[in-house]
Design a protein around this motif. Structure first.
Motif, PDB file in Angstrom:
ATOM      1  N   PRO A 167       0.817  -1.231   0.000  1.00 34.46           N
ATOM      2  CA  PRO A 167       0.000   0.000   0.000  1.00 34.46           C
ATOM      3  C   PRO A 167       0.846   1.275   0.000  1.00 34.46           C
ATOM      4  N   ASP A 168       1.976   1.266   0.718  1.00 32.15           N
ATOM      5  CA  ASP A 168       2.846   2.447   0.714  1.00 32.15           C
ATOM      6  C   ASP A 168       3.433   2.681  -0.677  1.00 32.15           C
ATOM      7  N   ALA A 169       3.759   1.586  -1.373  1.00 32.16           N
ATOM      8  CA  ALA A 169       4.306   1.701  -2.722  1.00 32.16           C
ATOM      9  C   ALA A 169       3.271   2.291  -3.675  1.00 32.16           C
ATOM     10  N   LEU A 170       2.004   1.977  -3.467  1.00 34.80           N
ATOM     11  CA  LEU A 170       0.941   2.514  -4.320  1.00 34.80           C
ATOM     12  C   LEU A 170       0.885   4.032  -4.223  1.00 34.80           C
ATOM     13  N   GLU A 171       1.091   4.564  -3.031  1.00 34.01           N
ATOM     14  CA  GLU A 171       1.118   6.022  -2.870  1.00 34.01           C
ATOM     15  C   GLU A 171       2.280   6.626  -3.649  1.00 34.01           C
ATOM     16  N   VAL A 172       3.414   5.939  -3.652  1.00 32.60           N
ATOM     17  CA  VAL A 172       4.578   6.415  -4.406  1.00 32.60           C
ATOM     18  C   VAL A 172       4.270   6.405  -5.899  1.00 32.60           C
ATOM     19  N   VAL A 173       3.643   5.324  -6.386  1.00 36.24           N
ATOM     20  CA  VAL A 173       3.288   5.231  -7.805  1.00 36.24           C
ATOM     21  C   VAL A 173       2.334   6.355  -8.184  1.00 36.24           C
ATOM     22  N   ASP A 174       1.346   6.629  -7.329  1.00 39.02           N
ATOM     23  CA  ASP A 174       0.407   7.721  -7.593  1.00 39.02           C
ATOM     24  C   ASP A 174       1.144   9.063  -7.672  1.00 39.02           C
ATOM     25  N   ALA A 175       2.104   9.267  -6.772  1.00 39.91           N
ATOM     26  CA  ALA A 175       2.863  10.523  -6.767  1.00 39.91           C
ATOM     27  C   ALA A 175       3.719  10.640  -8.030  1.00 39.91           C
ATOM     28  N   ILE A 176       4.315   9.529  -8.473  1.00 42.25           N
ATOM     29  CA  ILE A 176       5.126   9.569  -9.697  1.00 42.25           C
ATOM     30  C   ILE A 176       4.237   9.804 -10.912  1.00 42.25           C
ATOM     31  N   GLU A 177       3.037   9.217 -10.927  1.00 36.83           N
ATOM     32  CA  GLU A 177       2.099   9.473 -12.027  1.00 36.83           C
ATOM     33  C   GLU A 177       1.776  10.962 -12.108  1.00 36.83           C
ATOM     34  N   PHE A 178       1.537  11.586 -10.968  1.00 31.88           N
ATOM     35  CA  PHE A 178       1.268  13.027 -10.932  1.00 31.88           C
ATOM     36  C   PHE A 178       2.471  13.796 -11.486  1.00 31.88           C
ATOM     37  N   LEU A 179       3.689  13.365 -11.110  1.00 35.51           N
ATOM     38  CA  LEU A 179       4.905  14.027 -11.596  1.00 35.51           C
ATOM     39  C   LEU A 179       5.047  13.876 -13.110  1.00 35.51           C
ATOM     40  N   VAL A 180       4.768  12.677 -13.627  1.00 33.67           N
ATOM     41  CA  VAL A 180       4.846  12.449 -15.074  1.00 33.67           C
ATOM     42  C   VAL A 180       3.881  13.379 -15.804  1.00 33.67           C
ATOM     43  N   ASP A 181       2.650  13.478 -15.316  1.00 35.37           N
ATOM     44  CA  ASP A 181       1.679  14.373 -15.954  1.00 35.37           C
ATOM     45  C   ASP A 181       2.164  15.822 -15.914  1.00 35.37           C
ATOM     46  N   ALA A 182       2.778  16.211 -14.809  1.00 34.82           N
ATOM     47  CA  ALA A 182       3.308  17.577 -14.709  1.00 34.82           C
ATOM     48  C   ALA A 182       4.424  17.794 -15.728  1.00 34.82           C
ATOM     49  N   MET A 183       5.293  16.798 -15.902  1.00 33.09           N
ATOM     50  CA  MET A 183       6.372  16.911 -16.881  1.00 33.09           C
ATOM     51  C   MET A 183       5.804  17.019 -18.297  1.00 33.09           C
ATOM     52  N   VAL A 184       4.828  16.180 -18.623  1.00 36.44           N
ATOM     53  CA  VAL A 184       4.222  16.217 -19.953  1.00 36.44           C
ATOM     54  C   VAL A 184       3.557  17.573 -20.202  1.00 36.44           C
ATOM     55  N   SER A 185       3.013  18.179 -19.157  1.00 39.62           N
ATOM     56  CA  SER A 185       2.356  19.490 -19.322  1.00 39.62           C
ATOM     57  C   SER A 185       3.338  20.581 -19.717  1.00 39.62           C
ATOM     58  N   THR A 186       4.640  20.346 -19.546  1.00 44.67           N
ATOM     59  CA  THR A 186       5.642  21.357 -19.912  1.00 44.67           C
ATOM     60  C   THR A 186       6.153  21.180 -21.339  1.00 44.67           C
ATOM     61  N   ILE A 187       5.673  20.168 -22.050  1.00 42.81           N
ATOM     62  CA  ILE A 187       6.123  19.930 -23.428  1.00 42.81           C
ATOM     63  C   ILE A 187       5.783  21.128 -24.309  1.00 42.81           C
ATOM     64  N   ARG A 188       6.766  21.534 -25.108  1.00 48.33           N
ATOM     65  CA  ARG A 188       6.560  22.562 -26.121  1.00 48.33           C
ATOM     66  C   ARG A 188       7.127  22.004 -27.430  1.00 48.33           C
ATOM     67  N   PHE A 189       6.294  21.971 -28.461  1.00 46.81           N
ATOM     68  CA  PHE A 189       6.708  21.403 -29.729  1.00 46.81           C
ATOM     69  C   PHE A 189       7.709  22.317 -30.435  1.00 46.81           C
ATOM     70  N   THR A 190       8.667  21.702 -31.095  1.00 45.34           N
ATOM     71  CA  THR A 190       9.637  22.453 -31.868  1.00 45.34           C
ATOM     72  C   THR A 190       9.370  22.207 -33.341  1.00 45.34           C
ATOM     73  N   GLY A 191       9.671  23.211 -34.172  1.00 44.64           N
ATOM     74  CA  GLY A 191       9.422  23.089 -35.594  1.00 44.64           C
ATOM     75  C   GLY A 191      10.514  22.366 -36.327  1.00 44.64           C
ATOM     76  N   THR A 192      11.689  22.283 -35.726  1.00 45.98           N
ATOM     77  CA  THR A 192      12.820  21.588 -36.340  1.00 45.98           C
ATOM     78  C   THR A 192      13.427  20.653 -35.317  1.00 45.98           C
ATOM     79  N   VAL A 193      14.314  19.788 -35.768  1.00 47.58           N
ATOM     80  CA  VAL A 193      14.993  18.873 -34.865  1.00 47.58           C
ATOM     81  C   VAL A 193      15.937  19.675 -33.978  1.00 47.58           C
ATOM     82  N   PRO A 194      15.821  19.543 -32.626  1.00 49.24           N
ATOM     83  CA  PRO A 194      16.704  20.305 -31.745  1.00 49.24           C
ATOM     84  C   PRO A 194      18.157  19.932 -31.955  1.00 49.24           C
ATOM     85  N   ALA A 195      19.037  20.893 -31.727  1.00 48.94           N
ATOM     86  CA  ALA A 195      20.479  20.628 -31.837  1.00 48.94           C
ATOM     87  C   ALA A 195      20.976  19.912 -30.601  1.00 48.94           C
TER      88      ALA A 195
END
Length: 195
Positions: A167-195
């Motif tokens: 059960p304690d591990a499940l709380e950690v997984v939930d927290a990491i899922e929240f972190l992943v969603d936060a990271m994805v929310s910062t995505i900004r598309f680029t028009g060219t391949v980054p250097a």
């Protein structure tokens, strides 16, 4: 030229993003050595073994599935690594998907999927649970599918979080899922391949 995933993403401290190319193994090995050197002496051997096993498994899986890049955490909590990785893939729509971007996006939706936005572009978010097997531990998948706003290509940003029945591990997984969603929310598309 290395083919990076065509977007930028803000990463928390300790997380790294590496393109999948012929330098990837050496870069990961150097980063693991650096993390292990900073750990208390009594934890170095165990931490090194955990990180090397996790990175080897992540790299193998990413290569087998054609990942463009891989994002891993080399941060630790109480001396243990964060059990998550994110890989980016180019994907093709199903043949029966339709013709418009909206029809194709809907074709990727599965039961329980939700509509989200990534950099102002409609996307699909899906969560999967996989039971453990002899080859892999149980894990939760967080999958985002989006059409790149500047290119005619579909991207799958797929996170895998190792889980267990504690059960304690499940709380950690939930927290990491929240972190992943936060990271994805910062995505900004680029028009060219980054250097």
């Amino acid at each position: 030229m290395t083919d990076h995933a065509p977007f930028t993403m803000l990463l928390p401290p300790g997380w790294v993003r590496i393109p999948m190319d012929n330098r990837t193994d050496a870069v990961f090995a150097a980063m693991i050595d650096s993390v292990v050197e900073q750990a208390p002496a009594e934890r170095r051997a165990a931490l090194g073994a955990i990180l090397r096993t996790a990175s080897r498994e992540s790299l193998t899986s990413a290569r087998e599935h054609g990942a463009i890049d891989l994002i891993l955490s080399f941060a630790t909590v109480d001396g243990l690594p964060i059990p998550a990785s994110i890989a980016t893939f180019r994907i093709d729509p199903p043949e029966s998907a339709g013709n418009t971007t909206e029809e194709i996006l809907v074709s990727f939706a599965t039961r329980g999927a939700s509509a989200v936005e990534i950099d102002g572009v409609p996307a699909i978010r899906r969560v999967t649970q996989a039971a453990g097997s002899d080859e892999s531990p149980p894990h939760r998948g967080i999958h985002h599918i989006v059409h790149h706003r500047h290119r005619n290509e579909w991207l799958l940003i797929s996170a895998s979080i190792i889980a267990n029945a504690d059960p304690d591990a499940l709380e950690v997984v939930d927290a990491i899922e929240f972190l992943v969603d936060a990271m994805v929310s910062t995505i900004r598309f680029t028009g060219t391949v980054p250097a």
